[in-house]
Structures are given as structure tokens and as C-alpha cells.
Enzyme design. Structure first.
Site, PDB file in Angstrom:
ATOM      1  N   HIS A  47       1.743   3.162  -3.302  1.00  0.00           N
ATOM      2  CA  HIS A  47       0.787   3.983  -4.039  1.00  0.00           C
ATOM      3  C   HIS A  47       1.170   5.456  -4.040  1.00  0.00           C
ATOM      4  CE1 HIS A  47      -2.553   1.414  -5.274  1.00  0.00           C
ATOM      5  NE2 HIS A  47      -2.437   0.757  -4.142  1.00  0.00           N
ATOM      6  N   ASP A 102      -7.342  -5.918  -4.832  1.00  0.00           N
ATOM      7  CA  ASP A 102      -7.111  -4.829  -5.783  1.00  0.00           C
ATOM      8  C   ASP A 102      -7.393  -5.262  -7.223  1.00  0.00           C
ATOM      9  OD1 ASP A 102      -6.408  -2.941  -3.926  1.00  0.00           O
ATOM     10  OD2 ASP A 102      -4.249  -3.265  -4.118  1.00  0.00           O
ATOM     11  N   HIS A 160     -53.430  18.835   4.416  1.00  0.00           N
ATOM     12  CA  HIS A 160     -53.124  17.409   4.278  1.00  0.00           C
ATOM     13  C   HIS A 160     -54.356  16.570   4.637  1.00  0.00           C
ATOM     14  CE1 HIS A 160     -48.991  18.723   4.040  1.00  0.00           C
ATOM     15  NE2 HIS A 160     -48.536  17.461   3.993  1.00  0.00           N
ATOM     16  N   GLN A 199       0.827  -1.211   0.000  1.00  0.00           N
ATOM     17  CA  GLN A 199       0.000   0.000   0.000  1.00  0.00           C
ATOM     18  C   GLN A 199       0.857   1.254   0.000  1.00  0.00           C
ATOM     19  OE1 GLN A 199      -2.783  -1.862  -0.965  1.00  0.00           O
ATOM     20  NE2 GLN A 199      -3.616   0.076  -0.248  1.00  0.00           N
ATOM     21  N   GLU A 236      -9.604   1.498   5.183  1.00  0.00           N
ATOM     22  CA  GLU A 236     -10.053   1.179   3.825  1.00  0.00           C
ATOM     23  C   GLU A 236      -9.880  -0.325   3.583  1.00  0.00           C
ATOM     24  OE1 GLU A 236      -8.884   2.466  -0.762  1.00  0.00           O
ATOM     25  OE2 GLU A 236      -7.471   2.797   0.872  1.00  0.00           O
ATOM     26  N   HIS A 237      -8.691  -0.838   3.854  1.00  0.00           N
ATOM     27  CA  HIS A 237      -8.396  -2.268   3.747  1.00  0.00           C
ATOM     28  C   HIS A 237      -7.946  -2.768   5.118  1.00  0.00           C
ATOM     29  CE1 HIS A 237      -7.110  -0.323  -0.107  1.00  0.00           C
ATOM     30  NE2 HIS A 237      -7.832  -1.285  -0.650  1.00  0.00           N
TER      31      HIS A 237
END
Length: 441
Positions: free
Chosen positions: A265, A366, A425, A262, A332-333
Site C-alpha cells: 500500500h 479488502d 429545574h 499490506q 487495523e487488521h
């Protein structure tokens, strides 16, 4: 290379106090918002001309047009390496298997005899997909965005990706080839906030979209925030994150390699290990050095990511405390590398996606697990989900009552309308029964 946070001993705090102790990247979307505002409004008022000007300014290439010719898509697919094509096709196949099962069927509930409520699911009419450029090329993101939209039944779909100077102003050819494999023939060489603005407002070339999805940098995230309310969005994606919850049964080499995967990235990528084993923490820290030295993107991405404030090894007293930490972090992961990992995964409350055991690394998700890799970041997993077929569907209730079924509940409707001081109403009910509502005393 990576710092440590020791949360052993004292009782862990609750809620925001615990979250404040955990590592997180600085990602100020609010500050970026003011910088993307003039870009978005320039696209609104000048359309394709603004897009072409921004391509020259930000991407270093002067375009004749922003739409990618069909011939370029065909050429990119023809030139794709056979092994890459085979891998993309397998990724698409597996993603379709998973996402096809997510589509919901209409469901009718009989509330009372003669009174039903049906929930039907209707796809968004037009979607704009974004595939980032920059440091890396992400044909996998094209798949992860397009497949759920297609399986949801979205009829009109366009994709934008930044123009690349080395490819004559076209997006990266692997992006174009992925589009061709997926049957996406409307593609634009547009990047950043201006791509989101193109989809939000429309231009001479590109019709406006109802929704924009896909990961991107902080400028893309800021543009999504700018247009929230005008268009639907998936999420304001921040820097990617991995958290690994591990005990002394984990393989240190596996954990280190997953943290590095990771970190490559982006220099803001987060890599977090949560463990109750000092021995594992030491072994992982030791493993990082040779593994980092043996890979690419070391100085510009991996080292700053691992050494940054967003990454750390977090020491806890036990598994229960580790679960509290990863739930507070909302990764996230999230990898679970513990004894009985499947049972531990069932206890997790907050994560974008959970990867169970040593043979389900994030890298699998991924590309080829069949799951979606467009996931909530920045702790948003406590309230948001990853991209799915449901992201592209709208639930619509259809109410169908007979005269008798309405008569049976009319007096309750009138009573509630009057309690809210909304007599019209109630009058709408009374008018159907000659102004004398059944059931009223």
C-alpha cells in the site's frame, strides 16, 4: 528485510510501556494540521476557485469545473472491463448483505406505567465520501463507504476523489464506474484537505455535508481533525497495518504473502508478525525475499515498508503473551493463524477486524468478505470501531410520561435539582402541580 523484537523471557510490561516496545509508523497529524489550515480557509473564502487553483497546484491539471459531468460517469461504467464490473458488483452485493443486517430498529422501554423512553435511529442527512488517489486507485473504498451510508438511509451523498491529469482532470475512471454502479451521481474532482473543506464549508457547487468519511493521506487526516466539531468524521486514518498472530501450525508462505499484501500500500504501511515459534519466524523471513522479488512496487513501497520501524517480527514466549501483544498493538487488521484459531480470535480485545485461520486473509476483507475495510489505525482499535451502518445513524431518545407517571417521581426530580443548586429545574416540575409537588414531605 524485516527486523525482530524479542520479548521473551522477562515479564511483559503493562499498558503504555508495552505499547512503546511495539513497532509503529511516524504519523504526525498535529504537525500537518498547521499546513492544512490555510488550505481549508481558502476554500471557505474562495470556494470553487480555490478548489480549481489547488487542483492545478497539487494535481497538475487546470479544471473548468470541479463537479464531474453525468456523462463522464456513464462513459466510465460503459468502458469498465467486464471482469472488473463483475467483481465490483459482487463486492457490493456481499457488502449489502452484511450491512443491511446492522440497521437497528426503534425500541421502546416502559420505565414505569405511563412512562416510556423510546430510542429511534435517524440517518445523517448528507454525507461527503472521500476516495483517495495517488499511488493506487481504490474503487473498493467507494463501496465500503457508500454501502453502509446507503443502508443507513442517508438521502444525500456526494463523493470526492483527486483529479487525474492522465484522465483529463477527472478522477480515475474505475472510481467513476464504481460510483455509477452504486447510484452516486454527485461526484467531484477534488482531493486532499481541500476536499474535506469543500464538504465542511460547502461551495458554490457543493452543498455542505454533516459528515465526511473515507481514508486518505496525512493531509486528509489533518483536515478531518481541523473540522472535528463542525462535521462528523469516521476516523483519522493513518498508514495501513496488518498484525499476524501465529504459532508453529501456520504456513510461512501464507504469512509472508499477507505481510507483503499490506506493505504494497505505502512505504509507511506496517507489517507485524507476533509468534512464539522461532522456526516460523525464520521461515517467514526466508519466504519474504523471493515473494517480494516476484511482485510489483518493490523499491518504492514494499521494501521500505517491511524495513521501516513500523514493521517487525515479534517473538513471545507463548500464545497468552502473544494475545497481550496484539491487544496492546490494536491492529487495523489482525490475522489469527494458530491452532484453534476461532477460539483464539474470541479472546482478542483490540482489533479493527479479525481474520480467522488460513482461508480468511486480509485481502478477502479488502474486497469481498462482506465486512468493511474502513478500520481504525494507529492503535485506535482500543476505543474505535470500523465503519458500519451505525456510523451514519444517530440515536435519539423520545421521552413520553403521563401526568401520573411524572407525579410519581416529581419529588425526586425536585430534590436532585435543589442538590445541584438549580432551583429553576425544580420549579419547572412544581409549576405542573400547582407548586405543591406530590410525594414531598
Amino acid at each position: 528485510m524485516i527486523s525482530r523484537i524479542d520479548l521473551r523471557g522477562d515479564a511483559l510490561p503493562e499498558g503504555p510501556a508495552l505499547r512503546a516496545l511495539l513497532p509503529r509508523a511516524d504519523f504526525d497529524v498535529a504537525a500537518a494540521l498547521e499546513k492544512v489550515r490555510p488550505i481549508c480557509e481558502a476554500v471557505h473564502h474562495r470556494g470553487d476557485t480555490a478548489l480549481i487553483d489547488y487542483a492545478e497546484k497539487f494535481d497538475g491539471v487546470r479544471l473548468d469545473q470541479v463537479r464531474v459531468p453525468a456523462a463522464a460517469l456513464a462513459e466510465a461504467l460503459a468502458g469498465l472491463e467486464p471482469a472488473v464490473r463483475e467483481a465490483l458488483e459482487e463486492s457490493i452485493r456481499r457488502a449489502r448483505i452484511v450491512h443491511r443486517e446492522q440497521r437497528r430498529a426503534p425500541h421502546t422501554t416502559q420505565v414505569v406505567p405511563g412512562g416510556t423512553v423510546t430510542e429511534k435511529w435517524v440517518p445523517v442527512e448528507r454525507v461527503g465520501l472521500y476516495a483517495p488517489g495517488g499511488r493506487s486507485v481504490y474503487p473498493s473504498s467507494v463501496i465500503m463507504n457508500a454501502v453502509p451510508a446507503q443502508e443507513a438511509g442517508v438521502e444525500s451523498m456526494a463523493l470526492a476523489s483527486p483529479p487525474q491529469k492522465e484522465f483529463g482532470g477527472l478522477p480515475h475512471p474505475t472510481i467513476l464506474a464504481a460510483c455509477a454502479l452504486l447510484g452516486i451521481d454527485e461526484v467531484y474532482a477534488v482531493g486532499g484537505a481541500q476536499a474535506v473543506a469543500m464538504f465542511a464549508y460547502g461551495t458554490e457547487t457543493c452543498a455542505p455535508a454533516n459528515m465526511v468519511t473515507g481514508p486518505g493521506n496525512i493531509w486528509v487526516a489533518a483536515a478531518k481533525r481541523y473540522f472535528t466539531g463542525r462535521i462528523g468524521i469516521d476516523t483519522e486514518a493513518g498508514p495501513t497495518e496488518i498484525a499476524v498472530l501465529a504459532d508453529d501450525t501456520a504456513d510461512a508462505a501464507h504469512v509472508a504473502s499477507d505481510l507483503i499484501s499490506q506493505a504494497e500500500h505505502d512505504p509507511l504501511a506496517a507489517a507485524v508478525l507476533v509468534t512464539d515459534s522461532v522456526d516460523l519466524a525464520d521461515a517467514v523471513a526466508k519466504e519474504l525475499e523471493p515473494q517480494v522479488a516476484a511482485t510489483k512496487h518493490v523499491e518504492d513501497r514494499i521494501v521500505p515498508a517491511l524495513a521501516g520501524r513500523q514493521s517487525a517480527i515479534v517473538l513471545v514466549d507463548g500464545l497468552d503473551e502473544g494475545l497481550r501483544v496484539v491487544d496492546a498493538y490494536g491492529a487495523e487488521h489482525l490475522e489469527i493463524q494458530t491452532a484453534d484459531a476461532a477460539a483464539v480470535a474470541e479472546r482478542v480485545k483490540n482489533a479493527g477486524a479479525i481474520f480467522v485461520g488460513p482461508w480468511a486473509p486480509v485481502s478477502l476483507g479488502d474486497y469481498c468478505a462482506g465486512s468493511n475495510h474502513v478500520l481504525p489505525t494507529g492503535g485506535c482499535a482500543c476505543h474505535s470501531s470500523g465503519l458500519s451502518v451505525q456510523s451514519f445513524l444517530r440515536g435519539i431518545h423520545i421521552v413520553d410520561y403521563t401526568r401520573e407517571a411524572l407525579a410519581d417521581v416529581a419529588h425526586h426530580v425536585v430534590t436532585l435539582a435543589e442538590a445541584e443548586d438549580l432551583p429553576a429545574h425544580g420549579a419547572a416540575i412544581k409549576a405542573r402541580f400547582g407548586w405543591k409537588v406530590p410525594g414531598n414531605k
